[in-house]
Write an enzyme that holds these catalytic residues in place. Structure first.
Site, PDB file in Angstrom:
ATOM      1  N   GLU A  59      -7.691   1.616   3.493  1.00 30.77           N
ATOM      2  CA  GLU A  59      -7.468   1.031   2.163  1.00 30.77           C
ATOM      3  C   GLU A  59      -8.714   0.355   1.612  1.00 30.77           C
ATOM      4  O   GLU A  59      -8.945   0.355   0.398  1.00 30.77           O
ATOM      5  CB  GLU A  59      -6.294   0.049   2.215  1.00 30.77           C
ATOM      6  CG  GLU A  59      -4.922   0.709   2.345  1.00 30.77           C
ATOM      7  CD  GLU A  59      -4.624   1.252   3.730  1.00 30.77           C
ATOM      8  OE1 GLU A  59      -5.401   0.962   4.672  1.00 30.77           O
ATOM      9  OE2 GLU A  59      -3.620   1.974   3.894  1.00 30.77           O
ATOM     10  N   HIS A 126       7.092  -3.524   4.816  1.00 31.77           N
ATOM     11  CA  HIS A 126       7.256  -2.443   3.837  1.00 31.77           C
ATOM     12  C   HIS A 126       8.055  -2.898   2.618  1.00 31.77           C
ATOM     13  O   HIS A 126       8.653  -2.079   1.930  1.00 31.77           O
ATOM     14  CB  HIS A 126       7.941  -1.233   4.472  1.00 31.77           C
ATOM     15  CG  HIS A 126       7.070  -0.496   5.448  1.00 31.77           C
ATOM     16  ND1 HIS A 126       6.797  -0.967   6.703  1.00 31.77           N
ATOM     17  CD2 HIS A 126       6.393   0.676   5.339  1.00 31.77           C
ATOM     18  CE1 HIS A 126       6.001  -0.119   7.338  1.00 31.77           C
ATOM     19  NE2 HIS A 126       5.730   0.890   6.533  1.00 31.77           N
TER      20      HIS A 126
END
Ligand SMILES: Cc1ncc(C[n+]2csc(CCOP(=O)(O)OP(=O)(O)O)c2C)c(N)n1
Ligand SMILES: [Mg+2]
Lengths: 325, 361
Positions: A59, A126
């Site tokens: 990322e 998540h």
């Protein structure tokens, strides 16, 4: 014909790729027949094989690549598989993308798409809401669409915007929220504008993203069962805040509740309440209230999860306490 | 320390040495000397309390940085040019790439006339129009941004092998430990970008020596793990640096993929102007020479320049830097009342034009 929230996002990406050769998409598992963990890019790499690019799990580098491409004249859209993983890109987002225009005078027009928010059984890593910590840093635009039309137009506008835009899209809405018609034909509101989704006179209810829908159902219950008229504001863009729309409503109602699915400490509601308290104290008839998630990591077990996030009933209660103050 | 060298490296050096022109050697010497003189001037300004913050000099690394700079192509009319993200010890490369001593000093003094307008300082400077990305402090952050520029150019069809523009940045031995660098090098190798990383192993990361920064035999061994081509050089030696860095840049231009040069040298000053580096062991100081002195001696010995020519060159460069300092000191500081303090380039998100033809020309 109906369109879902994720279909609107896919349509916006596809139209942007079609209309603007500077647009490219970079992220994990987005290309090929797979088309992304939530299928937001499904079918796009077939049409634009060079501009829908799979990235390894990195990322930080994905964001650094987007920054370099943006300042060299492209319009990168990066997809984080889950908003939670944007924490790995924190440095590039807040120190690099956010400071580039201010330091150099050259815009950094990238869009980072962050699938955020809670879904049952997804747990602590998540389900997170990243808007507060990214909003803290000057130099980023942070948006969180709540409707199908906004999912389309706000993404088109985010890509057209010359500044780095954090596009927080709610995973629960992806397939649960459908609207009739083609979002392309829906009204396009300015990227930075808050909007009144339901007019009312007794209390202002401010929210954004999926929590807007809890607010709208709470407003219905309050009207029908308690005779309380609630004005519901959808912030849409949480940074910068459209304070004029908020203050205008509070001037009318004198009471305000701000609801979020995120944690309470230092969150968007805290900022909204601070703005109201410092700029409209004289207009208030009751202390502003916040409705937030429980201040712990997000639990995976469905009963714990249901108790962790706010629901319409919690909002109804908060509004009733406010109007009865 | 002589870096470990394969027979292939040694042959490349022999072949490369023969290919170095007198002009290139002299240009290289000039930029290395100018960097030293600029650094000395910055320290003078620092010592007279004119610099807000610190000064980070390139002392001991000028020869390596100049070897980067002389092989780069600045953008110009009709020429896309290379993309360069310099770090704190790349002064010579910046100068060779087109940064003026005036802008260096302006930035250190916080002048509004400098490219960073007083908003950022010391080594955090660059000009995107001139192909130079201004570093952020966070080590390891720049390589992926350079990769992004190269990817943008690939998408626009602007990487023209075998004579492509390239992207280049550097990192210290300490910075090689960052996760960001790992992520970036992996992406760069996957995309086969025309990229060069120069690792300046100056033996120390602030006060931490190599044995606490990495445990591999030699940092160049990492190249193969990423799918980069690795080069080693003695960063205090002009010829060695020119051959390795020049070779890596030429290979990237030809389309041979990303390259990594690991140079061995020593930081000949504190980490910054605030640091007396008393922790630097005598044993290390004895092992490394001063590249700038060695380059001057070599140039004289090889007859590239005579003593009178060298003296004249030094005087010319000192005068240039003195004039730049005088000019910069007379220029305006930013005015907090007049700064626009604007952090977004979009003037009004309530009135932003949408994705129309005008918005997306
Ligand atoms: C990610 C990060 N952590 C810490 C620092 C603080 N810092 C600045 S320079 C430096 C040492 C760098 O050493 P090295 O990479 O070997 O470069 P050198 O200074 O020797 O040229 C440190 C720790 C930083 N800039 N970035
Ligand atoms: Mg070092």
């Amino acid at each position: 014909m109906t369109t879902s929230y994720v279909e609107a996002i896919r349509a916006a990406l596809g139209d942007a790729l079609r209309d603007d050769p500077r647009v490219f998409i970079y992220g994990q598992d987005i290309a090929g027949s797979f088309g992304g963990a939530f299928k937001a890019t499904k079918g796009l790499s077939e049409l634009h094989p060079e501009r829908v690019i799979n990235a390894p799990i990195c990322e930080d580098a994905i964001t650094g690549v987007a920054i370099g491409a943006a300042i060299d004249g492209m319009r990168p859209v990066i997809e984080f598989q889950f908003a939670d993983f944007a924490s790995i890109a924190f440095n590039q987002l807040v120190n690099h993308a956010a400071t580039t225009f201010w330091r150099t005078g050259r815009p950094c027009p990238l869009v980072a798409r962050l699938p955020m928010g809670g879904t049952k059984g997804s747990g602590p890593f998540h389900c997170q809401m990243p808007e507060a910590w990214l909003s803290h840093h000057p130099g980023l635009v942070v948006v969180a669409p709540a409707t199908v039309a906004d999912a389309y137009w706000m993404l088109r506008d985010a890509i057209a915007c010359d500044d780095p835009v954090i596009f927080c899209e709610h995973k629960y809405l992806y397939n649960h929220l459908r609207e009739t018609g083609d979002p392309r034909l829906a009204e396009r509101l300015p990227l930075g504008a808050a909007v009144v989704r339901r007019a009312g006179s007794d209390c202002t209810l401010v929210s954004y993203s999926a929590m807007l829908h809890e607010c709208l159902s709470a407003a219905g219950v309050l009207e029908q069962e308690h005779g309380v008229s609630v004005e519901v504001i959808d912030l849409r863009c949480v940074r910068p805040l459209d304070t004029a729309t908020i203050l205008e409503s509070v001037a009318k109602t004198g009471r305000v509740v701000v609801a979020t699915e995120a944690w309470p400490f230092g969150g968007i509601p805290a900022e909204v309440v601070a703005v109201i308290a410092s700029e409209a104290f004289h207009l208030l008839d009751a202390p502003p209230r916040r409705v937030c998630a429980v201040d712990t990591p997000i639990p995976v077990q469905p009963d714990l999860y249901a108790a962790h996030r706010p629901h319409a009933a919690d909002i109804v209660e908060a509004v009733l306490e406010t109007v009865r103050f | 320390m002589t870096p470990s060298r394969s027979i292939g490296d040694a042959m490349r050096l022999l072949a490369g040495r023969a290919g170095l022109s007198r002009e290139l050697r002299l240009a290289h010497l000039r930029w290395a000397l100018l960097a030293r003189i600029v650094d000395d001037r910055l320290l003078t300004l620092y010592n007279s309390a004119q610099v807000p913050g610190n000064v980070f000099t390139s002392r001991g690394q000028e020869v390596l940085a100049a070897a980067m700079g002389v092989h780069l192509r600045a953008p110009g009319p009709g020429a896309i040019g290379d993309i360069f993200a310099p770090l704190i010890r790349d002064q010579a490369a910046r100068l060779a790439f087109g940064e003026t001593p005036l802008d260096v000093i302006r930035t250190h003094l916080g002048k509004v006339t400098g490219p960073m307008r007083g908003r950022d300082g010391n080594a955090h400077r660059g000009e995107l129009a001139k192909g130079m990305l201004p570093m952020i402090s966070h080590l390891g952050a720049m390589p992926s941004a350079v990769a992004g520029v190269l990817l943008a150019r690939r998408l626009r069809g602007a990487l023209a092998y075998p004579d492509s523009c390239i992207g280049i940045t550097s990192i210290g031995d300490g910075g090689t430990a960052t996760g960001a660098l790992h992520e970036a090098l992996n992406v760069i190798a996957i995309e086969k970008l025309p990229f060069v990383l120069v690792v300046a192993n100056n033996q120390v990361s602030y006060s931490t020596f190599n044995d606490r920064s990495f445990a591999c035999r030699d940092l160049v061994d990492r190249a193969i793990g990423y799918g980069l081509r690795g080069w080693s050089c003695d960063g205090t030696d002009a010829v060695d640096s020119l051959v390795a860095v020049g070779g890596a840049i030429a290979a990237a231009r030809r389309g041979e993929g990303p390259q990594m040069v690991v140079a061995s040298l020593l930081r000949l000053a504190g980490h910054g102007s605030h640091d007396d580096a008393r922790y630097m062991p005598a044993e290390l100081k004895a092992r490394f020479g001063d590249g700038v002195e060695l380059a001057q001696a070599a140039a004289l010995a090889e007859g590239l320049i005579d003593q009178a020519g060298l003296d004249a060159l030094l005087e010319e460069l000192r005068a240039l830097v003195r004039a730049a300092a005088d000019t910069a000191r007379g220029e305006a500081n930013p005015d907090p009342e007049r700064d626009d303090w604007r952090v977004l380039s979009t003037p009004d998100l309530l009135a932003m034009p949408g994705p129309t033809a005008e918005a997306n020309p």
